[in-house]
Scaffold this motif. Structure first.
Motif, mmCIF file in Angstrom:
data_model
loop_
_atom_site.group_PDB
_atom_site.id
_atom_site.type_symbol
_atom_site.label_atom_id
_atom_site.label_comp_id
_atom_site.label_asym_id
_atom_site.label_seq_id
_atom_site.Cartn_x
_atom_site.Cartn_y
_atom_site.Cartn_z
ATOM 1 N N ILE A 194 12.408 62.721 80.846
ATOM 2 C CA ILE A 194 11.624 61.967 81.831
ATOM 3 C C ILE A 194 12.199 62.132 83.238
ATOM 4 C CG2 ILE A 194 10.938 59.644 82.558
ATOM 5 C CD1 ILE A 194 10.856 58.893 79.566
ATOM 6 N N LYS A 195 13.526 62.070 83.336
ATOM 7 C CA LYS A 195 14.189 62.177 84.638
ATOM 8 C C LYS A 195 14.463 63.619 85.038
ATOM 9 C CE LYS A 195 14.534 57.744 85.396
ATOM 10 N NZ LYS A 195 13.836 57.094 86.537
ATOM 11 N N ASP A 196 14.104 64.562 84.153
ATOM 12 C CA ASP A 196 14.332 65.986 84.412
ATOM 13 C C ASP A 196 15.800 66.258 84.730
ATOM 14 O OD1 ASP A 196 13.578 68.644 84.585
ATOM 15 O OD2 ASP A 196 13.154 68.544 86.730
ATOM 16 N N ILE A 197 16.659 65.710 83.876
ATOM 17 C CA ILE A 197 18.103 65.900 84.017
ATOM 18 C C ILE A 197 18.537 67.044 83.114
ATOM 19 C CG2 ILE A 197 20.370 64.841 83.699
ATOM 20 C CD1 ILE A 197 19.053 62.147 84.240
ATOM 21 N N ASN A 198 19.230 68.002 83.668
ATOM 22 C CA ASN A 198 19.637 69.170 82.914
ATOM 23 C C ASN A 198 21.125 69.442 83.089
ATOM 24 O OD1 ASN A 198 16.923 70.158 82.001
ATOM 25 N ND2 ASN A 198 16.601 70.257 84.223
ATOM 26 N N LEU A 199 21.668 70.206 82.159
ATOM 27 C CA LEU A 199 23.046 70.655 82.293
ATOM 28 C C LEU A 199 23.108 71.732 83.392
ATOM 29 C CD1 LEU A 199 24.015 70.984 78.528
ATOM 30 C CD2 LEU A 199 24.703 69.181 80.103
ATOM 31 N N PRO A 200 24.234 71.842 84.056
ATOM 32 C CA PRO A 200 24.349 72.836 85.129
ATOM 33 C C PRO A 200 24.313 74.260 84.601
ATOM 34 C CG PRO A 200 26.473 71.844 84.682
ATOM 35 C CD PRO A 200 25.477 71.057 83.902
ATOM 36 N N ILE A 201 23.777 75.152 85.362
ATOM 37 C CA ILE A 201 23.776 76.565 85.028
ATOM 38 C C ILE A 201 24.453 77.334 86.151
ATOM 39 C CG2 ILE A 201 21.677 76.416 83.624
ATOM 40 C CD1 ILE A 201 20.138 77.567 85.980
ATOM 41 N N VAL A 202 24.873 78.536 85.847
ATOM 42 C CA VAL A 202 25.541 79.365 86.854
ATOM 43 C C VAL A 202 24.468 79.979 87.768
ATOM 44 C CG1 VAL A 202 26.980 81.391 87.257
ATOM 45 C CG2 VAL A 202 27.454 79.870 85.317
ATOM 46 N N GLU A 203 24.623 79.751 89.054
ATOM 47 C CA GLU A 203 23.678 80.320 90.025
ATOM 48 C C GLU A 203 23.961 81.800 90.231
ATOM 49 O OE1 GLU A 203 21.165 78.847 91.310
ATOM 50 O OE2 GLU A 203 21.558 76.833 90.525
ATOM 51 N N LYS A 204 22.906 82.589 90.169
ATOM 52 C CA LYS A 204 23.030 84.030 90.376
ATOM 53 C C LYS A 204 22.559 84.388 91.790
ATOM 54 C CE LYS A 204 20.483 84.860 86.803
ATOM 55 N NZ LYS A 204 19.704 85.575 85.763
ATOM 56 N N ASN A 205 23.408 84.989 92.558
ATOM 57 C CA ASN A 205 23.085 85.354 93.945
ATOM 58 C C ASN A 205 22.692 86.835 94.038
ATOM 59 O OD1 ASN A 205 23.723 82.769 94.911
ATOM 60 N ND2 ASN A 205 25.920 83.287 94.924
#
Length: 206
Positions: free
Chosen positions: A195-206
């Motif tokens: 409902i809150k759209d809470i997710n685990l962190p992911i590695v950002e790809k640049n």
């Protein structure tokens, strides 16, 4: 009590599996397979890991039969459901049913491990998580979908948190109270993050 929980969990997971199968344009046999594997795949994996073989789904096919019946029901009512423009709600239904099954099968898996004489927290909790997420993992692989438990969603983590709470709370209260509290926490945590759209962190790809 365990059988009652397994029935509810089997129906919930089978319903969710059948809906996913239809959404991926599988035929009737595919719908049945997805319902059965979603409902029973986690328990099958757990039984193999524990050496409880042949797996329960083959020794007592009542759960497979229930999943097949649910698959037929979903296939029969889906057109009517879709005709009334409720398709946008299907994902919400799948998420709710998935959360119910997740909560129930976490406890069921742990109870079986304990009943077989295991009392190590890592093993017992792992069997709870495997039972809860194994069927969904198999389902996602079979429909060529990125498994939910490997993405950013809080899914397996909810099962793990609930399993740890159940393991320790049984030392202070009855198993019924402990299982009820743990299932509420798992279901609530899963639905809250959706409902809150809470997710685990992911590695950002640049």
């Amino acid at each position: 009590m365990t059988f009652f929980l397994e029935v509810i969990g089997t129906i919930a997971f089978a319903f969710a599996g059948a809906l996913v199968a239809i959404d991926h344009d599988l035929d009737l046999f595919g719908i049945i397979c997805m319902a059965v594997m979603t409902a029973c795949g986690g328990g099958m994996t757990r039984d193999v890991l524990l050496g409880n073989t042949p797996p329960m789904m083959f020794r007592n096919p009542i759960y497979v039969i229930m999943a097949v019946i649910v698959a037929f029901i979903v296939a029969a009512i889906y057109s009517s459901f879709n005709r009334y423009k409720f398709k946008k709600n299907i994902l919400d239904i799948v998420n709710v049913l998935d959360a119910i099954g997740l909560a129930i099968f976490t406890i069921v898996g742990m109870d079986l491990a304990i009943s077989l004489g295991y009392n190590h927290i890592f093993l017992v909790c792992s069997m709870g998580v495997v039972t809860a997420v194994g069927g969904g993992l198999i389902r996602d692989i079979m429909v060529n979908r990125k498994p939910v438990i490997l993405t950013k969603e809080v899914y397996a983590i909810a099962s793990l948190i609930g399993s740890i709470i159940y393991f320790y709370s049984t030392q202070f209260t009855s198993s019924i109270i402990a299982s009820t509290i743990s299932m509420i926490i798992i279901f609530g945590l899963r639905m809250w993050t959706i409902i809150k759209d809470i997710n685990l962190p992911i590695v950002e790809k640049n």
